[in-house]
Design an enzyme around this catalytic site. Sequence first.
Site, PDB file in Angstrom:
ATOM      1  N   LEU A  34       0.839  -1.213   0.000  1.00 37.56           N
ATOM      2  CA  LEU A  34       0.000   0.000   0.000  1.00 37.56           C
ATOM      3  C   LEU A  34       0.870   1.258   0.000  1.00 37.56           C
ATOM      4  CD1 LEU A  34      -2.930  -1.051   2.395  1.00 37.56           C
ATOM      5  CD2 LEU A  34      -2.801  -1.244  -0.092  1.00 37.56           C
ATOM      6  N   GLU A  83       7.366  -0.235  -8.228  1.00 36.81           N
ATOM      7  CA  GLU A  83       7.244   1.202  -8.454  1.00 36.81           C
ATOM      8  C   GLU A  83       7.114   1.334  -9.969  1.00 36.81           C
ATOM      9  OE1 GLU A  83       6.996   3.799  -6.469  1.00 36.81           O
ATOM     10  OE2 GLU A  83       7.227   2.686  -4.591  1.00 36.81           O
ATOM     11  N   THR A 133       7.300  -5.013 -18.590  1.00 38.70           N
ATOM     12  CA  THR A 133       6.914  -3.909 -19.472  1.00 38.70           C
ATOM     13  C   THR A 133       7.667  -3.950 -20.801  1.00 38.70           C
ATOM     14  OG1 THR A 133       7.096  -1.505 -19.683  1.00 38.70           O
ATOM     15  CG2 THR A 133       8.648  -2.536 -18.205  1.00 38.70           C
ATOM     16  N   ASP A 134       7.076  -3.332 -21.821  1.00 39.89           N
ATOM     17  CA  ASP A 134       7.778  -3.212 -23.113  1.00 39.89           C
ATOM     18  C   ASP A 134       8.921  -2.196 -23.029  1.00 39.89           C
ATOM     19  OD1 ASP A 134       6.260  -0.866 -22.964  1.00 39.89           O
ATOM     20  OD2 ASP A 134       5.326  -1.102 -24.932  1.00 39.89           O
ATOM     21  N   GLU A 135       8.949  -1.386 -21.952  1.00 42.88           N
ATOM     22  CA  GLU A 135       9.990  -0.351 -21.857  1.00 42.88           C
ATOM     23  C   GLU A 135      11.388  -0.950 -21.717  1.00 42.88           C
ATOM     24  OE1 GLU A 135       9.276   3.046 -19.463  1.00 42.88           O
ATOM     25  OE2 GLU A 135       7.174   3.163 -20.022  1.00 42.88           O
ATOM     26  N   TYR A 158      13.386   3.477 -14.120  1.00 45.21           N
ATOM     27  CA  TYR A 158      12.278   2.516 -14.010  1.00 45.21           C
ATOM     28  C   TYR A 158      12.500   1.324 -14.951  1.00 45.21           C
ATOM     29  CZ  TYR A 158       7.834   0.350 -15.307  1.00 45.21           C
ATOM     30  OH  TYR A 158       6.856  -0.567 -15.614  1.00 45.21           O
ATOM     31  N   SER A 161      15.320  -0.914 -13.999  1.00 41.40           N
ATOM     32  CA  SER A 161      15.028  -1.767 -12.829  1.00 41.40           C
ATOM     33  C   SER A 161      14.122  -2.929 -13.238  1.00 41.40           C
ATOM     34  CB  SER A 161      14.405  -0.948 -11.684  1.00 41.40           C
ATOM     35  OG  SER A 161      13.100  -0.524 -12.011  1.00 41.40           O
ATOM     36  N   LYS A 162      13.186  -2.671 -14.157  1.00 44.33           N
ATOM     37  CA  LYS A 162      12.323  -3.765 -14.628  1.00 44.33           C
ATOM     38  C   LYS A 162      13.149  -4.747 -15.470  1.00 44.33           C
ATOM     39  CE  LYS A 162       8.422  -4.309 -14.186  1.00 44.33           C
ATOM     40  NZ  LYS A 162       7.616  -4.986 -13.128  1.00 44.33           N
ATOM     41  N   ASP A 291      10.566  18.475 -22.046  1.00 43.28           N
ATOM     42  CA  ASP A 291      10.449  17.035 -22.286  1.00 43.28           C
ATOM     43  C   ASP A 291      11.001  16.213 -21.116  1.00 43.28           C
ATOM     44  OD1 ASP A 291       9.763  14.806 -23.685  1.00 43.28           O
ATOM     45  OD2 ASP A 291      11.006  15.250 -25.432  1.00 43.28           O
ATOM     46  N   HIS A 295      13.540  10.449 -22.944  1.00 40.84           N
ATOM     47  CA  HIS A 295      12.175  10.073 -23.366  1.00 40.84           C
ATOM     48  C   HIS A 295      12.207   9.120 -24.565  1.00 40.84           C
ATOM     49  CE1 HIS A 295       7.863  11.923 -23.706  1.00 40.84           C
ATOM     50  NE2 HIS A 295       7.853  10.609 -23.619  1.00 40.84           N
TER      51      HIS A 295
HETATM   52  P1  NAD Z   1       0.761   0.649  -9.819  1.00 42.65           P
HETATM   53  O1  NAD Z   1       1.817   1.635  -9.485  1.00 42.65           O
HETATM   54  O2  NAD Z   1      -0.626   1.125 -10.094  1.00 42.65           O
HETATM   55  O3  NAD Z   1       0.629  -0.433  -8.638  1.00 42.65           O
HETATM   56  C1  NAD Z   1       1.750  -1.000  -8.032  1.00 42.65           C
HETATM   57  C2  NAD Z   1       1.273  -1.717  -6.764  1.00 42.65           C
HETATM   58  O4  NAD Z   1       2.425  -2.352  -6.166  1.00 42.65           O
HETATM   59  C3  NAD Z   1       0.680  -0.778  -5.708  1.00 42.65           C
HETATM   60  O5  NAD Z   1      -0.507  -1.332  -5.176  1.00 42.65           O
HETATM   61  C4  NAD Z   1       1.769  -0.697  -4.632  1.00 42.65           C
HETATM   62  O6  NAD Z   1       1.265  -0.468  -3.338  1.00 42.65           O
HETATM   63  C5  NAD Z   1       2.421  -2.071  -4.768  1.00 42.65           C
HETATM   64  N1  NAD Z   1       3.821  -2.083  -4.308  1.00 42.65           N
HETATM   65  C6  NAD Z   1       4.824  -1.253  -4.692  1.00 42.65           C
HETATM   66  N2  NAD Z   1       5.964  -1.575  -4.045  1.00 42.65           N
HETATM   67  C7  NAD Z   1       5.672  -2.647  -3.254  1.00 42.65           C
HETATM   68  C8  NAD Z   1       6.425  -3.447  -2.346  1.00 42.65           C
HETATM   69  N3  NAD Z   1       7.719  -3.187  -2.111  1.00 42.65           N
HETATM   70  N4  NAD Z   1       5.822  -4.473  -1.725  1.00 42.65           N
HETATM   71  C9  NAD Z   1       4.498  -4.743  -1.955  1.00 42.65           C
HETATM   72  N5  NAD Z   1       3.730  -4.002  -2.777  1.00 42.65           N
HETATM   73  C10 NAD Z   1       4.307  -2.967  -3.431  1.00 42.65           C
HETATM   74  O7  NAD Z   1       1.343  -0.192 -11.030  1.00 42.65           O
HETATM   75  P2  NAD Z   1       0.581  -0.837 -12.278  1.00 42.65           P
HETATM   76  O8  NAD Z   1       0.467   0.182 -13.347  1.00 42.65           O
HETATM   77  O9  NAD Z   1      -0.608  -1.561 -11.809  1.00 42.65           O
HETATM   78  O10 NAD Z   1       1.701  -1.887 -12.755  1.00 42.65           O
HETATM   79  C11 NAD Z   1       1.726  -3.200 -12.209  1.00 42.65           C
HETATM   80  C12 NAD Z   1       2.886  -3.961 -12.828  1.00 42.65           C
HETATM   81  O11 NAD Z   1       2.708  -4.024 -14.248  1.00 42.65           O
HETATM   82  C13 NAD Z   1       4.250  -3.328 -12.592  1.00 42.65           C
HETATM   83  O12 NAD Z   1       5.169  -4.372 -12.353  1.00 42.65           O
HETATM   84  C14 NAD Z   1       4.553  -2.618 -13.892  1.00 42.65           C
HETATM   85  O13 NAD Z   1       5.934  -2.555 -14.115  1.00 42.65           O
HETATM   86  C15 NAD Z   1       3.872  -3.508 -14.902  1.00 42.65           C
HETATM   87  N6  NAD Z   1       3.401  -2.857 -16.127  1.00 42.65           N
HETATM   88  C16 NAD Z   1       2.632  -1.726 -16.062  1.00 42.65           C
HETATM   89  C17 NAD Z   1       2.145  -1.175 -17.255  1.00 42.65           C
HETATM   90  C18 NAD Z   1       1.263   0.065 -17.251  1.00 42.65           C
HETATM   91  O14 NAD Z   1       0.969   0.608 -18.317  1.00 42.65           O
HETATM   92  N7  NAD Z   1       0.794   0.531 -16.115  1.00 42.65           N
HETATM   93  C19 NAD Z   1       2.464  -1.762 -18.493  1.00 42.65           C
HETATM   94  C20 NAD Z   1       3.263  -2.907 -18.499  1.00 42.65           C
HETATM   95  C21 NAD Z   1       3.718  -3.453 -17.320  1.00 42.65           C
HETATM   96  O1  DAU Z   2       4.941   0.965 -21.778  1.00 41.63           O
HETATM   97  C1  DAU Z   2       4.556   0.453 -20.542  1.00 41.63           C
HETATM   98  C2  DAU Z   2       4.755   1.486 -19.454  1.00 41.63           C
HETATM   99  O2  DAU Z   2       3.736   2.462 -19.631  1.00 41.63           O
HETATM  100  C3  DAU Z   2       4.688   0.917 -18.048  1.00 41.63           C
HETATM  101  O3  DAU Z   2       5.745   0.004 -17.872  1.00 41.63           O
HETATM  102  C4  DAU Z   2       4.756   2.024 -16.994  1.00 41.63           C
HETATM  103  O4  DAU Z   2       4.591   1.471 -15.705  1.00 41.63           O
HETATM  104  C5  DAU Z   2       3.652   3.014 -17.277  1.00 41.63           C
HETATM  105  O5  DAU Z   2       3.744   4.097 -16.374  1.00 41.63           O
HETATM  106  C6  DAU Z   2       3.726   3.533 -18.716  1.00 41.63           C
HETATM  107  O6  DAU Z   2       4.923   4.343 -18.883  1.00 41.63           O
HETATM  108  P1  DAU Z   2       4.886   5.710 -19.729  1.00 41.63           P
HETATM  109  O7  DAU Z   2       6.010   6.550 -19.321  1.00 41.63           O
HETATM  110  O8  DAU Z   2       4.748   5.419 -21.198  1.00 41.63           O
HETATM  111  O9  DAU Z   2       3.467   6.310 -19.211  1.00 41.63           O
HETATM  112  P2  DAU Z   2       3.021   7.785 -18.777  1.00 41.63           P
HETATM  113  O10 DAU Z   2       1.539   7.734 -18.614  1.00 41.63           O
HETATM  114  O11 DAU Z   2       3.825   8.338 -17.687  1.00 41.63           O
HETATM  115  O12 DAU Z   2       3.340   8.627 -20.101  1.00 41.63           O
HETATM  116  C7  DAU Z   2       2.798   8.282 -21.363  1.00 41.63           C
HETATM  117  C8  DAU Z   2       3.378   9.248 -22.386  1.00 41.63           C
HETATM  118  O13 DAU Z   2       2.847  10.569 -22.144  1.00 41.63           O
HETATM  119  C9  DAU Z   2       4.884   9.390 -22.303  1.00 41.63           C
HETATM  120  O14 DAU Z   2       5.413   9.524 -23.622  1.00 41.63           O
HETATM  121  C10 DAU Z   2       5.110  10.685 -21.509  1.00 41.63           C
HETATM  122  C11 DAU Z   2       3.892  11.511 -21.872  1.00 41.63           C
HETATM  123  N1  DAU Z   2       3.393  12.425 -20.811  1.00 41.63           N
HETATM  124  C12 DAU Z   2       3.153  11.903 -19.565  1.00 41.63           C
HETATM  125  C13 DAU Z   2       2.684  12.702 -18.540  1.00 41.63           C
HETATM  126  C14 DAU Z   2       2.441  12.126 -17.161  1.00 41.63           C
HETATM  127  C15 DAU Z   2       3.114  13.758 -21.074  1.00 41.63           C
HETATM  128  O15 DAU Z   2       3.297  14.223 -22.235  1.00 41.63           O
HETATM  129  N2  DAU Z   2       2.656  14.544 -20.068  1.00 41.63           N
HETATM  130  C16 DAU Z   2       2.429  14.086 -18.801  1.00 41.63           C
HETATM  131  O16 DAU Z   2       2.008  14.878 -17.905  1.00 41.63           O
END
Ligand code: NAD
Ligand code: DAU
Length: 359
Positions: A34, A83, A133-135, A158, A161-162, A291, A295
Site C-alpha cells: 500500500l 514502483e 513492461t515493453d519499456e 524505471y 530496474s524492470k 520534455d 524520453h
Molecule cells: P501501480 O503503481 O498502479 O501499482 C503497483 C502496486 O504495487 C501498488 O498497489 C503498490 O502499493 C504495490 N507495491 C509497490 N511496491 C511494493 C512493495 N515493495 N511491496 C508490496 N507491494 C508494493 O502499477 P501498475 O500500473 O498496476 O503496474 C503493475 C505492474 O505491471 C508493474 O510491475 C509494472 O511494471 C507492470 N506494467 C505496467 C504497465 C502500465 O501501463 N501501467 C504496463 C506494463 C507493465
Molecule cells: O509501456 C509500458 C509502461 O507504460 C509501463 O511500464 C509504466 O509502468 C507506465 O507508467 C507507462 O509508462 P509511460 O512513461 O509510457 O506512461 P506515462 O503515462 O507516464 O506517459 C505516457 C506518455 O505521455 C509518455 O510519452 C510521456 C507523456 N506524458 C506523460 C505525462 C504524465 C506527457 O506528455 N505529459 C504528462 O504529464
Amino acid sequence: MRIIITGGAGFIGSAVIRHLIKNSDHDIINIDKLTYAGNLESLKEVSAHQRYHFIHADICDSVAMHQAFETHKPDVVMHLAAESHVDRSIEGPAAFMEANIIGTYTLLETARKYWLTLNDNGKHVFRFHHISTDEVYGSLGETGLFTERSPYDPSSPYSASKASSDHLVRAWHRTYGLPVVVTNCSNNYGPYQFPEKLIPLMILNARTGKPLPVYGKGNQIRDWLYVEDHARALCKVVFEGQVGETYNIGGHNEKTNLDVVRTLCAILDDLLPNHPNGITKYEQLIKYVTDRPGHDMRYAIDASKIQNQLGWKPEETFESGIRKTVEWYLANGAWVEHITSGEYRHWLEKNYSQRTEMA
Ligand code: NAD
Ligand code: DAU
C-alpha cells in the site's frame, strides 16, 4: 488453485483480482505494501468475497514473504508489485531499485525455497509469473515492432530496474529450474489508474480547467491496451503459457501523445459541455512543457506469439475503451478524491514546477 498476487491494490493488479474473483474459483491472496499507488478501494467489489485474502506487507521483507507462502501454500504467483512511474524514477531512483530489483529477488528466493518443499506434482504445477513492461526494449524508430527476441535497451531508471528484474526471473529458471513465465506489456489505460499517468492526469486536469502538460512536441508514440484486456492476457499466460517462455502483450493501438490528449478533449467536449474557466474547447488547455529526459520515442508490440499460441487478442478498441475510461473517471470522483493525498499533490507540484512552458 491458490494464487498469490503481489501489487494487487494497484491499477493492473486490482483488475486481475477483480477478473479472477468474478471468472474463476481460485483463492486469491493479495500481497501489497500500500504505497501511494496502492488503494484497497479499487477492490471493494470483491474484497468481502470468501476467496479473497489480503496481506499488508513489503515484498522486500523476506520473513513476511516466507510466512505468506507457508500459510497460504500457493500454486501460482503473479508478481505485479513495483514502483511503476517513469517520471518518479527520474526524480528518485532508489525506491525503484529497492522494490523492483530487491523485491523481485526476495520473492524469487522465497518462491524457490517453498517450491523445493513441494512434491513432484506440486513442483510441476507451480508457476512464477513475472509481469513486466515493453519499456525494457528501449525505443523504436519510425518502423518495426518489439518481439520477444528484441534486445534489452532500457532508457529510464524505471525500465532499467524492470529489465534487471526480468533477468533475475530468467536466471532463477535457468539455474534453479523454477517454473517461470514472463510477460512484457505496452501502456495500459482504464479505470482505477493512478492520476499521475498520462490519461487520467489529462482527464482530471481538463475537468477542472487546469493546464494539460504535453512533454516536448507530444509526438512520442505509445501502444495502448485496455487494462481488462491485459488482465485476460495475464490469466491466459499463467494458466496456459509454456514454462520458461516470454509473451509480449499489446493493443495494436499506436497513438501519439498529442492524439491521445486531443481525443480525450473531444470526448470531454461532448460529455461536459459546460467548459470551465471561460474556454470553449478543452484543447485550449494544452501546454507544451519541457520534455522527459531520456524520453523513448516509440513503443509498439508484436503480439502475434500470444495470439497464435494462446489465442488471446484484445477485445476493446481504443475508441470504446477510452470513452469508457473518461466516463469512469467522471463518475468516480470519490475514488480520485481519496487517493490524491497530500503526498500526491506535493509530487504533482514539484514535477510540473520543474517543467517550463515551451512555445
Ligand atoms: P501501480 O503503481 O498502479 O501499482 C503497483 C502496486 O504495487 C501498488 O498497489 C503498490 O502499493 C504495490 N507495491 C509497490 N511496491 C511494493 C512493495 N515493495 N511491496 C508490496 N507491494 C508494493 O502499477 P501498475 O500500473 O498496476 O503496474 C503493475 C505492474 O505491471 C508493474 O510491475 C509494472 O511494471 C507492470 N506494467 C505496467 C504497465 C502500465 O501501463 N501501467 C504496463 C506494463 C507493465
Ligand atoms: O509501456 C509500458 C509502461 O507504460 C509501463 O511500464 C509504466 O509502468 C507506465 O507508467 C507507462 O509508462 P509511460 O512513461 O509510457 O506512461 P506515462 O503515462 O507516464 O506517459 C505516457 C506518455 O505521455 C509518455 O510519452 C510521456 C507523456 N506524458 C506523460 C505525462 C504524465 C506527457 O506528455 N505529459 C504528462 O504529464
